[in-house]
Design a protein around this motif. Structure first.
Motif, short mmCIF file in Angstrom:
data_model
loop_
_atom_site.label_atom_id
_atom_site.label_comp_id
_atom_site.label_asym_id
_atom_site.label_seq_id
_atom_site.Cartn_x
_atom_site.Cartn_y
_atom_site.Cartn_z
N GLN A 202 -7.76 7.95 -0.58
CA GLN A 202 -7.41 7.12 -1.73
C GLN A 202 -5.97 7.36 -2.18
O GLN A 202 -5.34 8.34 -1.78
N ASP A 203 -5.50 6.47 -3.01
CA ASP A 203 -4.13 6.54 -3.53
C ASP A 203 -4.14 7.37 -4.81
O ASP A 203 -4.64 6.93 -5.85
N TYR A 204 -3.58 8.59 -4.74
CA TYR A 204 -3.52 9.47 -5.90
C TYR A 204 -2.12 9.52 -6.50
O TYR A 204 -1.81 10.41 -7.29
N GLY A 205 -1.29 8.56 -6.15
CA GLY A 205 0.05 8.48 -6.71
C GLY A 205 1.10 9.05 -5.78
O GLY A 205 0.84 9.91 -4.95
N ALA A 206 2.33 8.56 -5.94
CA ALA A 206 3.42 8.94 -5.05
C ALA A 206 3.82 10.40 -5.20
O ALA A 206 4.27 11.03 -4.24
N LYS A 207 3.65 10.99 -6.39
CA LYS A 207 4.09 12.36 -6.62
C LYS A 207 3.32 13.37 -5.77
O LYS A 207 3.84 14.42 -5.42
N GLN A 208 2.06 13.08 -5.48
CA GLN A 208 1.22 13.99 -4.73
C GLN A 208 1.11 13.61 -3.26
O GLN A 208 0.30 14.19 -2.54
N SER A 209 1.93 12.66 -2.82
CA SER A 209 1.71 12.08 -1.50
C SER A 209 3.03 11.89 -0.75
O SER A 209 4.11 12.07 -1.30
N ILE A 210 2.87 11.55 0.52
CA ILE A 210 3.99 11.06 1.32
C ILE A 210 3.58 9.71 1.89
O ILE A 210 2.38 9.40 1.99
N PHE A 211 4.56 8.90 2.26
CA PHE A 211 4.25 7.56 2.75
C PHE A 211 4.22 7.56 4.28
O PHE A 211 5.22 7.89 4.93
N VAL A 212 3.05 7.21 4.80
CA VAL A 212 2.87 7.04 6.24
C VAL A 212 2.03 5.79 6.47
O VAL A 212 1.30 5.36 5.58
N PRO A 213 2.09 5.20 7.65
CA PRO A 213 1.38 3.94 7.88
C PRO A 213 -0.14 4.08 7.84
O PRO A 213 -0.71 5.06 8.32
N LEU A 214 -0.75 3.07 7.24
CA LEU A 214 -2.19 2.89 7.27
C LEU A 214 -2.43 1.40 7.45
O LEU A 214 -2.02 0.60 6.62
N PHE A 215 -3.05 1.01 8.55
CA PHE A 215 -3.21 -0.40 8.90
C PHE A 215 -1.85 -1.10 8.89
O PHE A 215 -1.73 -2.25 8.46
N GLY A 216 -0.81 -0.39 9.32
CA GLY A 216 0.51 -0.97 9.42
C GLY A 216 1.28 -1.05 8.11
O GLY A 216 2.38 -1.62 8.08
N ILE A 217 0.73 -0.48 7.04
CA ILE A 217 1.37 -0.53 5.72
C ILE A 217 1.70 0.89 5.29
O ILE A 217 0.87 1.80 5.41
N GLU A 218 2.91 1.10 4.76
CA GLU A 218 3.28 2.42 4.26
C GLU A 218 2.39 2.74 3.06
O GLU A 218 2.46 2.08 2.03
N ALA A 219 1.55 3.76 3.21
CA ALA A 219 0.56 4.09 2.18
C ALA A 219 0.77 5.51 1.67
O ALA A 219 1.01 6.44 2.46
N ALA A 220 0.68 5.69 0.36
CA ALA A 220 0.77 7.02 -0.24
C ALA A 220 -0.43 7.84 0.22
O ALA A 220 -1.58 7.51 -0.09
#
Length: 309
Positions: A202-220
């Motif tokens: 799930q998306d827990y916000g950009a601060k706790q995440s990095i952006f990598v592809p998921l189904f071709g979309i940059e996802a947190a």
């Protein structure tokens, strides 16, 4: 965390409507399993008609993740997803209140040896799960066969929180609820050789995440799985569950542990996890929780992917 305890304050009149609703639900789930599946389908289709915001989010996610799918097929998938969500409402109650022997007859478990091997060798295990609509009953069925702990967030309604925790923890008296923010507590349990249910999808916000592809979309994408595995010296065992179409119950699969995990970088690990998420979701898209705004967080300068509420 302490075991849930009944409090006299739960008898206050402000809780009476919830008691009434829970009592009615308890009575309904005494029906045969196949009857509950039918009721769930009706409930899901009713939700499809009235839950407009939830429907818009789920439809948008399907459009983003399956752009090549014909619109007619996506709409059919959307309706089936709401049906699955309606059934999940009764599955939740089944997992809380059905006699354990009755519930156990629905379980078809594969790969339990992976979890047993980790326990035998004194290593913790991260059960890397996903937010399928069947997650509640899947965890209950597995908990009957092996002690598993779970990440937990307290519900705002104290009575519902009590009922929920009591229902979840009854399948194995040794199971523990771990506060979602209690990172140190989770690592300690992993180092003691415990198995913990954890879902990183799930998306827990950009601060706790990095952006990598998921189904071709940059996802947190959270990096916590890497940290837990490294600091807890634990194996990562992917875990999926699926409601069987023939009405015979649920197929629970404990997949082989991820080899070479953690890897060379957090980004490589996150991408590997997202690739696994894609594979698992694609195999059973109608039972995934599409109503979550998975792509809400965006890289700097990237356009928003959802309409304003």
């Amino acid at each position: 965390m302490d075991r849930p305890r009944f409090r006299r304050s739960f008898l206050h009149p402000r809780f009476w409507p919830l008691w009434l609703g829970l009592g009615a639900l308890w009575l309904v789930v005494q029906l045969p399993y196949r009857a509950l599946l039918r009721l769930g389908r009706w409930l899901g289709m009713g939700m499809y008609r009235v839950a407009s915001e939830r429907r818009r989010v789920a439809a948008r996610n399907l459009e983003l993740c399956f752009p090549q799918m014909p619109p007619v097929e996506r709409k059919r998938l959307l309706k089936e997803n709401f049906v699955s969500t309606g059934i999940a409402f009764f599955e939740m109650a089944m997992s809380w209140w059905w006699p354990q022997a009755r519930l156990a007859r629905l379980a078809h478990i594969e790969g339990l040896e992976h979890l047993q091997a980790a326990q035998r060798e004194g290593e913790g295990a991260i059960l890397m799960a996903l937010h399928f609509t069947t997650l509640e009953i899947g965890a209950a069925l597995l908990g009957q066969r092996h002690t598993i702990d779970g990440m937990y967030r307290e519900h705002r309604n104290a009575l519902f929180d009590f009922v929920q925790r009591q229902g979840r923890e009854r399948h194995n008296p040794d199971s523990l609820a771990v506060e979602r923010e209690d990172v140190r507590g989770m690592i300690k349990l992993l180092r003691k050789g415990r198995a913990i249910w954890y879902a990183p999808d799930q998306d827990y916000g950009a601060k706790q995440s990095i952006f990598v592809p998921l189904f071709g979309i940059e996802a947190a994408t959270v990096t916590a799985t890497t940290h837990f595995a490294r600091l807890g010296k634990a194996r990562v065992i992917p875990f999926t569950q699926r409601r069987l179409e023939d009405g015979s119950g649920y197929r629970l699969v404990l997949h082989p542990p991820l080899q070479g995990f953690p890897g060379e970088s957090e980004a490589a690990d996150a991408l590997r996890i997202n690739q696994w998420v894609e594979q698992a979701v694609t195999e059973c898209p109608e039972q995934y929780l599409w109503a979550h705004r998975r792509f809400k967080s965006r890289p700097v300068g990237a356009p928003k992917l959802y309409e304003k509420r």
